[in-house]
Design a protein around this motif. Structure first.
Motif, mmCIF file in Angstrom:
data_model
loop_
_atom_site.group_PDB
_atom_site.id
_atom_site.type_symbol
_atom_site.label_atom_id
_atom_site.label_comp_id
_atom_site.label_asym_id
_atom_site.label_seq_id
_atom_site.Cartn_x
_atom_site.Cartn_y
_atom_site.Cartn_z
ATOM 1 N N LEU A 164 29.667 -4.170 29.653
ATOM 2 C CA LEU A 164 29.832 -3.212 28.567
ATOM 3 C C LEU A 164 29.575 -3.881 27.218
ATOM 4 O O LEU A 164 28.962 -3.290 26.322
ATOM 5 C CB LEU A 164 31.235 -2.604 28.608
ATOM 6 N N ARG A 165 30.028 -5.109 27.064
ATOM 7 C CA ARG A 165 29.764 -5.835 25.810
ATOM 8 C C ARG A 165 28.265 -6.067 25.624
ATOM 9 O O ARG A 165 27.758 -6.029 24.504
ATOM 10 C CB ARG A 165 30.525 -7.151 25.814
ATOM 11 N N LEU A 185 34.039 0.762 26.304
ATOM 12 C CA LEU A 185 33.410 0.033 25.204
ATOM 13 C C LEU A 185 33.643 0.796 23.910
ATOM 14 O O LEU A 185 33.307 1.972 23.790
ATOM 15 C CB LEU A 185 31.909 -0.115 25.445
ATOM 16 N N VAL A 193 36.327 -4.076 24.276
ATOM 17 C CA VAL A 193 36.476 -3.275 25.490
ATOM 18 C C VAL A 193 37.967 -3.048 25.726
ATOM 19 O O VAL A 193 38.737 -4.005 25.831
ATOM 20 C CB VAL A 193 35.853 -3.972 26.717
#
Length: 409
Positions: free
Chosen positions: A50-51, A353, A359
């Motif tokens: 997600l990052r 996110l 997150v």
């Protein structure tokens, strides 16, 4: 003095029973920490993915003339060809990664339901949700040969490939293999940003009936822009971008591919047979169905309202836009497309996110598999409140008190 040594030739029954009991106990207890550790590692991997998407979104924004965070939702009917428009298309086309490779390993959802629209085998496949000025998006990229309706009334079609043909399915499979798919679902804020001040009636009259009109690109301000994000009175740490997809929101959606076998069609490809074999396995063994073709939505539906009288959730319609001035506890984002694929120490968890690149982890307090955005109603669809306003903003507008005017492009 002689010492006589006696050799022991075996174990007693009691000893054997004791050892068997200890081995059985260890067999039951030992795997649990290992399984928990594996799931924890997968959750960390999901957070890192997600990052990586977050970096891709802001890289796209830096290059975009309108400073949009992404080019669209990744839903073929609502935004156009998925190898050209969508947060995953941005990721792949920037060389930042593959949506297939940085998907969530724990999630049973492995793709997006728009794959069925791309193959053209769903009933709505010939009637897209883009208006005439935007219809060229249907035939962008690899979707150029797809036959589709360009004006919403079924009269004007482009392309040569009908839905369900081996050639069209082959192209869809090539997009999957190239990484243009994901099992993360975008928030309505990321894909749509807000409601546009337009005459919705004339647009809706020319398009298929839909229960979620404010998923339509033409009726909204389009993908979120950095300008709106910076002007918002909501901290970026509270604005959600992407989250784990929910299997409960797929409505039993499966990748609908041709049932032809290789014997019936010797020219069928290896990659197409690979997906077809998964579908066949699901049909023959529903209890052990291959989760690799479970699908979910590309982005959430947008604001919904809890109707206490009808005990149901009412979607935002053009007639109800004026009601967005009411307190935020009346209208909330429809988050049923987000689920809890991670089990950490027996607790279902969801990774989200946020706009600041962090997150957040949300817990499934009601254990219903669906994130409650803040409705106090005790319903089958939303149980105990799981998204408190101090953790994540899931109201209607990023800019208070009114929606700002704007166009998507």
């Amino acid at each position: 003095m002689k010492t006589t040594l006696k050799c022991r030739r075996g174990f007693t029954a009691i000893e054997l029973i004791s050892v068997s009991f200890l081995l059985t106990t260890f067999a039951v207890l030992i795997p649990n920490p290992f399984l928990s550790a594996r799931e924890s590692a997968r959750s960390v991997h999901c957070k890192n993915n997600l990052r990586q998407y977050g970096i891709s979104l802001y890289t796209f924004s830096d290059r975009d003339p309108q400073s949009r965070i992404c080019s669209g939702s990744g839903d073929y009917l609502f935004d156009g060809c998925v190898d050209t428009y969508g947060f995953t298309a941005d990721l792949v086309n920037q060389g930042a990664g593959s949506g297939m490779e940085i998907s969530c390993l724990s999630n049973s959802v492995k793709g997006l339901s728009t794959l069925n629209d791309l193959t053209g085998q769903r009933t709505r496949q010939t009637r897209g949700f883009l208006t005439v000025p935007l219809s060229a998006r249907f035939n962008a990229g690899r979707c150029l040969p797809f036959k589709g309706d360009t004006d919403g009334d079924g009269s004007a079609e482009t392309g040569q490939l009908d839905g369900g043909t081996p050639e069209r399915i082959e192209i869809v499979q090539s997009m999957i293999d190239a990484g243009y798919t994901s099992n993360y679902t975008a928030s309505w804020f990321l894909a749509r940003q807000g409601v546009a001040n337009k005459d919705a009636a004339s647009i809706l009259n020319s398009l298929p009936e839909t229960k979620t009109p404010y998923r339509l690109l033409e009726l909204t301000q389009g993908p979120l822009s950095l300008r709106v994000l910076e002007q918002s009175d909501k901290p970026s740490s509270l604005i959600p971008f992407l989250a784990d997809s929910s299997a409960s929101a797929t409505l039993n959606s499966k990748l609908e591919l041709s049932q032809e076998s290789e014997d019936e069609n010797p020219g069928s490809s290896r990659s197409r047979r690979r997906v077809m074999d998964k579908k066949k396995s699901n049909e023959e063994n529903p209890q052990t169905a291959d989760p690799a073709i479970s699908l979910s939505e590309a982005f959430t539906n947008g604001p919904v309202q809890w109707d206490e009288t009808e005990q149901s959730f009412e979607p935002l319609t053009p007639e109800k836009v004026a009601q967005l001035e009411v307190p935020e506890n009346t209208w909330k984002q429809d988050t049923r497309q987000w689920g809890f694929p991670h089990q950490i120490s027996g607790q279902p968890q969801l990774n989200v996110l946020m706009a600041d690149g962090s997150v957040k982890v949300m817990n499934d307090k009601s254990n219903d598999g669906i994130l409650n955005p803040g409705f106090t109603a005790d319903s089958k669809q939303f149980g105990e409140i799981e998204a408190e306003t101090f953790e994540i903003f899931l109201g209607t507008s990023l800019i208070a008190p009114r929606q700002s005017k704007g166009k998507f492009e």
